[in-house]
Design an enzyme around this catalytic site. Structure first.
Site, PDB file in Angstrom:
ATOM      1  N   GLU A   7      57.346 -11.966 -17.792  1.00 32.89           N
ATOM      2  CA  GLU A   7      57.123 -10.519 -17.854  1.00 32.89           C
ATOM      3  C   GLU A   7      57.458  -9.847 -16.517  1.00 32.89           C
ATOM      4  O   GLU A   7      56.706  -9.002 -16.023  1.00 32.89           O
ATOM      5  CB  GLU A   7      55.681 -10.213 -18.281  1.00 32.89           C
ATOM      6  N   LYS A  11      48.119 -20.864 -23.226  1.00 30.65           N
ATOM      7  CA  LYS A  11      47.290 -19.993 -24.070  1.00 30.65           C
ATOM      8  C   LYS A  11      46.967 -20.698 -25.388  1.00 30.65           C
ATOM      9  O   LYS A  11      47.710 -21.587 -25.816  1.00 30.65           O
ATOM     10  CB  LYS A  11      48.013 -18.671 -24.340  1.00 30.65           C
ATOM     11  N   ASP A  27      50.466 -14.647 -27.986  1.00 32.79           N
ATOM     12  CA  ASP A  27      49.683 -13.940 -26.963  1.00 32.79           C
ATOM     13  C   ASP A  27      48.331 -13.479 -27.503  1.00 32.79           C
ATOM     14  O   ASP A  27      48.160 -12.275 -27.733  1.00 32.79           O
ATOM     15  CB  ASP A  27      50.493 -12.728 -26.456  1.00 32.79           C
ATOM     16  N   GLU A  60      41.878  -7.869 -25.838  1.00 29.45           N
ATOM     17  CA  GLU A  60      43.059  -7.004 -25.766  1.00 29.45           C
ATOM     18  C   GLU A  60      43.610  -6.639 -27.139  1.00 29.45           C
ATOM     19  O   GLU A  60      43.972  -5.491 -27.382  1.00 29.45           O
ATOM     20  CB  GLU A  60      44.134  -7.722 -24.933  1.00 29.45           C
TER      21      GLU A  60
HETATM   22  C1  GCV Z   1      48.373 -10.066 -17.138  1.00 31.23           C
HETATM   23  C2  GCV Z   1      49.911 -10.021 -22.163  1.00 31.23           C
HETATM   24  C3  GCV Z   1      49.173  -8.824 -21.619  1.00 31.23           C
HETATM   25  C4  GCV Z   1      49.485  -8.602 -20.150  1.00 31.23           C
HETATM   26  C5  GCV Z   1      49.168  -9.897 -19.393  1.00 31.23           C
HETATM   27  C6  GCV Z   1      50.000 -11.024 -19.998  1.00 31.23           C
HETATM   28  C7  GCV Z   1      49.721 -12.366 -19.342  1.00 31.23           C
HETATM   29  O1  GCV Z   1      51.278  -9.761 -22.230  1.00 31.23           O
HETATM   30  O2  GCV Z   1      49.500  -7.702 -22.374  1.00 31.23           O
HETATM   31  O3  GCV Z   1      48.694  -7.535 -19.691  1.00 31.23           O
HETATM   32  O4  GCV Z   1      49.430  -9.754 -18.026  1.00 31.23           O
HETATM   33  O5  GCV Z   1      49.687 -11.148 -21.352  1.00 31.23           O
HETATM   34  O6  GCV Z   1      48.962 -13.127 -19.912  1.00 31.23           O
HETATM   35  O7  GCV Z   1      50.253 -12.626 -18.281  1.00 31.23           O
END
Ligand code: GCV
Length: 703
Positions: free
Chosen positions: A306, A374, A379, A407
């Protein structure tokens, strides 16, 4: 939390207390700050039992043992309803043997006991004895004893012998130095870096105590989208002050680091992990951290993910990057390297990219590197199959990453109890020599924290249950979701069996409810982009395809679902053959994962005989009905909960009920715009036309 509402709730609670003045047991207004550590006075036989316990606690002067002794004395006084008369803690350099009769003794340096936080608690010599090889074991033992007593257990029957299932039991804070929390829904950060090191907020001590009470032993204090500030000299005394405050509670401090820091703040021309100057820079930073904090835990790294920098920027692998940092840390700590990677250039199914990237590196990581994975391959979606990396890297220590902050599951307001969610992954058989829980046992679990500056810490009272459950599962993943819910609810609200029967049922059902009204049948990532709060299945115009909800549902006039079979992306092949076989036939598989693995026509027949379309609509409806039922169950609990917290939860359930309808209606309206099918007979049409749902904007969404 909105101040006005809090004030009104407090006044309502006060009025209720005044009105009921004279009644035997008026629940006092509470704001949730005490979490599950309320030690509310016992009653009846249980009260008689704790009143019969000795009032003297024998401990020794070790700071952790002293804390354990004080916790025990204070907790027992509260349970006895005698908060003003806490017991006496007698400290000695070592406990005399034989143990003093009629005492509560903390025997915390017994070399015959197992290490690593293990403890035993048993009746001894007319009292109770907590025994451990190390002070932190005694601290865990003291909390465990208080938990048992809080649940009404007769001390004479308490016989505990426990050891944690895994060495690292951590929280990851996605907190930024300016006090904002990424994906945080409970106010601002609990860390005030601006005022540190001179001022340490007491809340940080309360936080460490809460963590220790559930067996957690580490915390990463800053966001994985890391600021290089945490590696500067200016932050050393700040970090040291926090680490010093946490040490007696057995909480080790870790930081997230930015891979490009040697270049950005170190003045080097590069951050190439194979460059000797870069390696020397990391070593010097690690040395400075260890000089300030001798038990510093190590680094957490999000790299080449990202937009974050990483070793691939220098044509190096994740192993090259991780090992460079691991050598700087050395045997003093660990480097936790995240496997959450997917790239804009890689056109393969996003769910497959981490596996493709990391499996070839198995065996190439240094011994003090842990790869953090994860729970699922995308996600933190309301439901995902377990991540195929678990079991696929037998020569690498893998750690489990779960998200406590919700989230994608309704954030602060929706009541969703996450233990069943995490257990779904932890209990999954990888088909490669064990369950996920067994695979991660040599490493540990990290939960993305849901803590913030709100008085209730977590944005809602029931969100505290997820913090609690994460710690308890990291301690022992074999605990059942029911047991954890029961423990938590009894300590947090009321021990009354009638209350517990209802509230535990409500909690256990809440996860399937959110799946039903948000992403039933294996759908995923249908949340509007950015805030991830409400529905956005129609979003399809973002530059990176995998940031669009339409990428995940692949819905059109003919059908819906992501084909991950051999005819599609073949993500199924990343699982062990025995696991892949379970999910390969859409007619025979667990339908909870159907659209994750298969693209099927709208008239596909499910095992129930209904068409996919009818079943999908039915599941959205069920989700809405489940939330209504949760609200009804809660409405019947007013007698057991103080007015303030009762009202807070009632308000949140009202929001959840409205938003479950929003999710249902927006999703159905959108699918119908694609498939043109009539709604199944008797189904309520969406309240608004699709355009209305598409027009909703939330520039003010938190997180
Ligand atoms: C900290 C998702 C979340 C991001 C987060 C990312 C990650 O994409 O939306 O906010 O970033 O996961 O776990 O690194």
């Amino acid at each position: 939390m909105i101040m006005g509402r809090v004030l009104v709730n407090r006044l309502v609670a006060l009025a209720a207390a005044v009105a009921a003045c004279g009644a035997a047991s008026v629940a006092q207004a509470e704001d949730g700050y005490k979490l599950w550590l309320r030690y509310a006075p016992l009653q009846g036989e249980a009260l008689a039992h704790v009143r019969g316990l000795p009032r003297v606690v024998y401990a020794d002067p070790d700071p952790t043992v002293a804390l354990a002794g004080a916790e025990l004395a204070r907790g027992l006084a509260d349970l006895r309803g005698e908060s003003s008369r806490p017991g006496v803690v007698v400290t000695a350099s070592r406990l005399a043997r034989p143990l003093p009769p009629n005492s509560l003794s903390l025997d915390c340096h017994d070399p015959s006991q197992p290490t690593g936080g293990a403890f035993a608690v048993s009746p001894a010599n007319g009292g109770l004895r907590v025994v451990a090889a190390e002070p932190v074991g005694c601290l865990y033992g003291a909390f465990a004893l208080l938990r048992e007593l809080s649940l009404g257990r007769d001390p004479a029957t308490i016989n505990l012998a426990e050891r944690p299932a895994m060495p690292l039991r951590m929280l990851d804070h996605w907190d930024n130095p300016d006090g904002k929390v990424e994906r945080g829904y409970a106010g601002r950060s609990i860390f005030d870096w601006w005022k540190l090191p001179e001022h340490l907020d007491e809340r940080l001590v309360d936080y460490a105590r809460a963590d220790a009470s559930i067996g957690l032993n580490g915390a990463v204090v800053n966001n994985v989208n890391a600021s290089p500030l945490f590696l500067t000299d200016r932050y050393l005394p700040k970090l040291k002050r926090v680490a010093d405050a946490w040490r007696p509670y057995g909480i080790r401090l870790y930081i997230s680091v930015r891979f490009s820091a040697p270049h950005e703040i170190g003045g080097l021309a590069t951050a190439d992990p194979l460059d000797p100057a870069v390696q020397a820079w990391w070593k010097a930073r690690a040395d400075a951290l260890y000089a300030a904090i001798p038990d510093f835990g190590g680094f957490l790294v999000k790299a080449n993910s990202e937009g974050e920098p990483g070793p691939q920027d220098y044509h190096r692998s994740h192993a090259d990057g991780a090992n460079a940092l691991a050598r700087a840390v050395g045997p003093r700590g660990v480097v936790i390297w995240r496997a959450f990677v997917y790239s804009a250039e890689d056109k393969t199914d996003r769910a497959m990219q981490a596996y493709n990237e990391f499996v070839p590196l198995d065996g190439k990581f240094d011994a003090n590197v842990i790869v953090q994975v994860k729970n699922g391959p995308i996600d933190f979606q309301p439901r995902e199959p377990f991540h195929p990396l678990f079991g696929a890297m037998p020569h690498t220590r893998l750690m489990f990453e779960g998200q406590i902050t919700k989230e994608y599951l309704g954030q602060a307001t929706h009541l969703v109890y996450l233990a069943p969610y995490w257990k779904e992954a932890l209990d999954a058989d990888t088909g490669r020599g064990g369950t996920v829980a067994q695979v991660i046992a040599p490493a540990g679990m990290a939960g993305v924290a849901n803590t913030g500056s709100d008085r209730d810490w977590s944005g809602s009272h029931f969100n505290q249950a997820n913090w609690y459950a994460f710690g308890r599962l990291a301690w022992n993943p074999n605990l059942s979701s029911e047991q954890i819910a029961r423990e938590w609810a009894a300590q947090t609200f009321s021990r009354d069996p009638a209350f517990l029967a209802k509230v535990v049922t409500l909690m256990i059902g809440s996860r399937q409810a959110v799946v039903n009204y948000m992403t039933p049948l294996g759908l995923a990532h249908q949340m509007a982009t950015g805030h991830h709060y409400g529905p956005g299945p129609w979003v399809c115009d973002l530059k990176r395809p995998e940031w669009n909800p339409c990428y995940y549902a692949k819905a059109d006039k003919a059908g819906i679902g992501f084909d991950r079979t051999a005819g599609g992306s073949n993500a199924l092949a990343q699982y062990a053959p025995s696991v892949a076989a379970r999910w390969s036939d859409p007619r025979l598989m667990d339908e909870d994962y159907l659209l994750w693995f298969h693209h099927v026509p709208w008239d596909f027949r499910l095992r129930s005989g209904s068409t996919l379309w009818a079943d999908l609509v039915g599941r959205y409806d069920r989700g809405v009905a489940q939330v209504d039922q949760m609200a009804r169950m809660w409405a019947g609990q007013a007698a057991y909960v103080d007015a303030e917290r009762f009202a807070d939860v009632s308000d949140d359930l009202r929001i959840q009920a409205r938003e479950a309808r929003w999710w249902r209606d927006a999703s159905i309206a959108y699918w119908q715009s694609l498939n043109g099918l009539p709604l199944p007979a008797g189904t309520r049409p969406p309240e608004h036309p699709l355009e209305y749902y598409k027009s909703l904007q939330f520039p003010d969404a938190p997180g």
